[in-house]
Enzyme design. Structure first.
Site, PDB file in Angstrom:
ATOM      1  N   TRP A  34       0.827  -1.210   0.000  1.00 39.76           N
ATOM      2  CA  TRP A  34       0.000   0.000   0.000  1.00 39.76           C
ATOM      3  C   TRP A  34       0.856   1.253   0.000  1.00 39.76           C
ATOM      4  O   TRP A  34       0.522   2.235  -0.667  1.00 39.76           O
ATOM      5  CB  TRP A  34      -0.986  -0.001   1.176  1.00 39.76           C
ATOM      6  CG  TRP A  34      -1.990  -1.095   1.071  1.00 39.76           C
ATOM      7  CD1 TRP A  34      -2.176  -2.140   1.932  1.00 39.76           C
ATOM      8  CD2 TRP A  34      -2.967  -1.297   0.024  1.00 39.76           C
ATOM      9  NE1 TRP A  34      -3.185  -2.960   1.488  1.00 39.76           N
ATOM     10  CE2 TRP A  34      -3.681  -2.465   0.326  1.00 39.76           C
ATOM     11  CE3 TRP A  34      -3.285  -0.589  -1.144  1.00 39.76           C
ATOM     12  CZ2 TRP A  34      -4.710  -2.954  -0.493  1.00 39.76           C
ATOM     13  CZ3 TRP A  34      -4.308  -1.071  -1.963  1.00 39.76           C
ATOM     14  CH2 TRP A  34      -5.007  -2.238  -1.627  1.00 39.76           C
ATOM     15  N   ASP A  46      -1.780   6.395   6.434  1.00 42.73           N
ATOM     16  CA  ASP A  46      -2.852   5.545   5.925  1.00 42.73           C
ATOM     17  C   ASP A  46      -3.194   4.560   7.043  1.00 42.73           C
ATOM     18  O   ASP A  46      -2.415   3.672   7.346  1.00 42.73           O
ATOM     19  CB  ASP A  46      -2.355   4.808   4.674  1.00 42.73           C
ATOM     20  CG  ASP A  46      -3.371   3.817   4.123  1.00 42.73           C
ATOM     21  OD1 ASP A  46      -4.454   3.646   4.726  1.00 42.73           O
ATOM     22  OD2 ASP A  46      -3.075   3.193   3.073  1.00 42.73           O
ATOM     23  N   LYS A  69     -12.499  -1.991   6.686  1.00 45.18           N
ATOM     24  CA  LYS A  69     -11.824  -2.907   7.602  1.00 45.18           C
ATOM     25  C   LYS A  69     -12.339  -2.722   9.025  1.00 45.18           C
ATOM     26  O   LYS A  69     -12.881  -3.642   9.602  1.00 45.18           O
ATOM     27  CB  LYS A  69     -10.312  -2.725   7.531  1.00 45.18           C
ATOM     28  CG  LYS A  69      -9.689  -3.440   6.336  1.00 45.18           C
ATOM     29  CD  LYS A  69      -9.179  -2.516   5.277  1.00 45.18           C
ATOM     30  CE  LYS A  69      -8.719  -3.257   4.039  1.00 45.18           C
ATOM     31  NZ  LYS A  69      -7.937  -2.406   3.152  1.00 45.18           N
TER      32      LYS A  69
HETATM   33  C1  PLP Z   1      -7.354  -1.904   2.048  1.00 44.45           C
HETATM   34  C2  PLP Z   1      -6.296  -0.896   2.099  1.00 44.45           C
HETATM   35  C3  PLP Z   1      -6.175   0.115   1.130  1.00 44.45           C
HETATM   36  C4  PLP Z   1      -7.069   0.176  -0.096  1.00 44.45           C
HETATM   37  O1  PLP Z   1      -8.273   0.712   0.219  1.00 44.45           O
HETATM   38  P1  PLP Z   1      -9.388   1.014  -0.903  1.00 44.45           P
HETATM   39  O2  PLP Z   1     -10.475   1.600  -0.068  1.00 44.45           O
HETATM   40  O3  PLP Z   1      -9.737  -0.298  -1.543  1.00 44.45           O
HETATM   41  O4  PLP Z   1      -8.814   1.972  -1.868  1.00 44.45           O
HETATM   42  C5  PLP Z   1      -5.186   1.059   1.283  1.00 44.45           C
HETATM   43  N1  PLP Z   1      -4.347   1.028   2.324  1.00 44.45           N
HETATM   44  C6  PLP Z   1      -4.425   0.072   3.273  1.00 44.45           C
HETATM   45  C7  PLP Z   1      -3.469   0.086   4.421  1.00 44.45           C
HETATM   46  C8  PLP Z   1      -5.388  -0.918   3.182  1.00 44.45           C
HETATM   47  O5  PLP Z   1      -5.473  -1.877   4.133  1.00 44.45           O
END
Ligand code: PLP
Length: 361
Positions: free
Chosen positions: A103, A173, A197
């Site tokens: 990511w 993030d 999540k």
């Molecule tokens: C799942 C995830 C993403 C991607 O998220 P989307 O909403 O599908 O764009 C980005 N960063 C992390 C750390 C993730 O776990």
């Protein structure tokens, strides 16, 4: 009675049963309106109350001061990979990225399209098994910001302390660990998370941003890609994902009801410890991917001695009702995602299954 699946999906992931039941009770007739929430105007009093409740719950759970805005966007965490540099990386400045997994790689890739970037630290060489030491992060004086990924969903590593940097905003993030533990928001200029999540269903992305970063942002950006549009309009410039935000508000209410972030952290620690203990006590039968001091409380990644045994484990787990234990397609092996809403009992069932499998094999 239907039995809830033993759901260890990485995302979208399991939601609290209490939240789903409450949504079901209100499904056809929200607050005696004769309408479902997603049938109402986003300008209605009923919807606005839900919207504002979600914002104020986030503010109180994360102890967010008035120096920050709480925004709801669409486009997932992935759109933030672009919006952050578009809004915050100005001419002559360099966006710094810590690489700890897929990511953060993707976030860097998007930033490169917007301006100058630098890698502040990386654990790629070790196969992304760890989080860099805070001392190993290097920033130049022209840094626009430092971006990191607080929990690496795919590799199963997590930051347990964050860099404290003066004059350079830290951006995180937090898609896969927001609300999993108490947080000092003042350490960050911006944090963001796709909801699917720990926060709710997919469709809404939470961005919490220091107000002074918004006022500095570029005004020539497309309206929908400018944080200012969202902050100036309480995230109601256009139609927000009303159903997703409603479910988010219910998840936040659930977190409050079970005792807030300290209670959640205690629970998460206990859940993760149960699986890591089984890995550590297995004498090499289960092999954890992450180094011990970088282990994630949200995604436990592990392998078995060889691909054949891993496949046997995953097949038998599936036959026993466990869902979502396959590692990410880019890494392989096994991964148990144990977000806030995964019940402790389900984790203990998994640990028992692992132990039994080990003894039999
Ligand atoms: C799942 C995830 C993403 C991607 O998220 P989307 O909403 O599908 O764009 C980005 N960063 C992390 C750390 C993730 O776990």
């Amino acid at each position: 009675m239907m039995k809830r699946a033993l759901n260890f999906n990485a995302g979208p992931a399991t939601l609290p049963e209490a939240v789903l039941k409450k949504a079901e009770r209100n499904w056809l007739n929200f607050n005696n309106s004769g309408m479902a929430i997603m049938e109402m105007s986003h300008r209605s009093k009923e919807y606005e109350a839900v919207h504002n409740q979600a914002i104020s719950s986030l503010r109180s759970l994360l102890a967010i001061s008035d120096d920050y805005e709480v925004l709801f966007l669409q486009g997932g965490a992935s759109l933030q990979f672009s919006m952050i540099p578009m809004n915050l990386l100005s001419e002559g400045k360099v966006a710094h990225y810590v690489l700890t997994g897929a990511w953060s790689d993707k976030a860097l890739k998007e930033a490169k399209k917007a301006g100058k970037t630098a890698i502040a630290a990386s654990t790629k060489e070790g196969g992304y098994r760890s989080i860099p030491k805070l001392d190993d992060i290097t920033l130049s004086s022209d840094a626009a910001y430092l971006h990191l990924t607080s929990n690496n969903t795919i590799y199963g590593t997590q930051w347990h302390a964050f860099p404290q940097i003066k004059n350079t905003p830290v951006i995180a993030d937090m898609s896969s660990d927001i609300l999993s533990r108490p947080l000092d928001m003042n350490q960050f200029g911006l944090i963001y998370a796709g909801a699917q999540k720990n926060l709710g269903p997919s469709g809404v992305t939470v961005v919490i941003i220091r107000k002074e970063l918004i006022s500095e942002s570029h005004t020539q950006l497309p309206t929908m890609l400018n944080y200012h549009t969202y902050s100036a309009n309480n995230s109601l410039y256009n139609t927000p994902p009303t159903l997703a935000i409603y479910l988010l508000s219910l998840v936040l209410e659930w977190v409050e009801e079970i005792g807030g972030l300290e209670a959640i952290q205690k629970e998460n620690t206990e859940k993760a410890k149960a699986i890591y203990d089984e890995i550590d006590e297995s004498g090499g039968f289960f092999i954890g991917h992450a180094e011990k001091d970088s282990r994630s409380l949200m995604n436990v990644t592990f392998n078995l001695a060889n691909d054949e045994l891993s496949a046997k484990f995953l097949n038998e787990a599936k036959a026993s009702g466990f869902v979502g234990l396959n590692g990410h397609r880019s890494v392989g092996g096994c991964r148990a995602s144990i977000y806030n809403a995964v019940p402790k009992d389900h984790v203990f069932e998994l640990v028992q299954f692992m132990r039994k499998f080990r003894v039999n094999n």
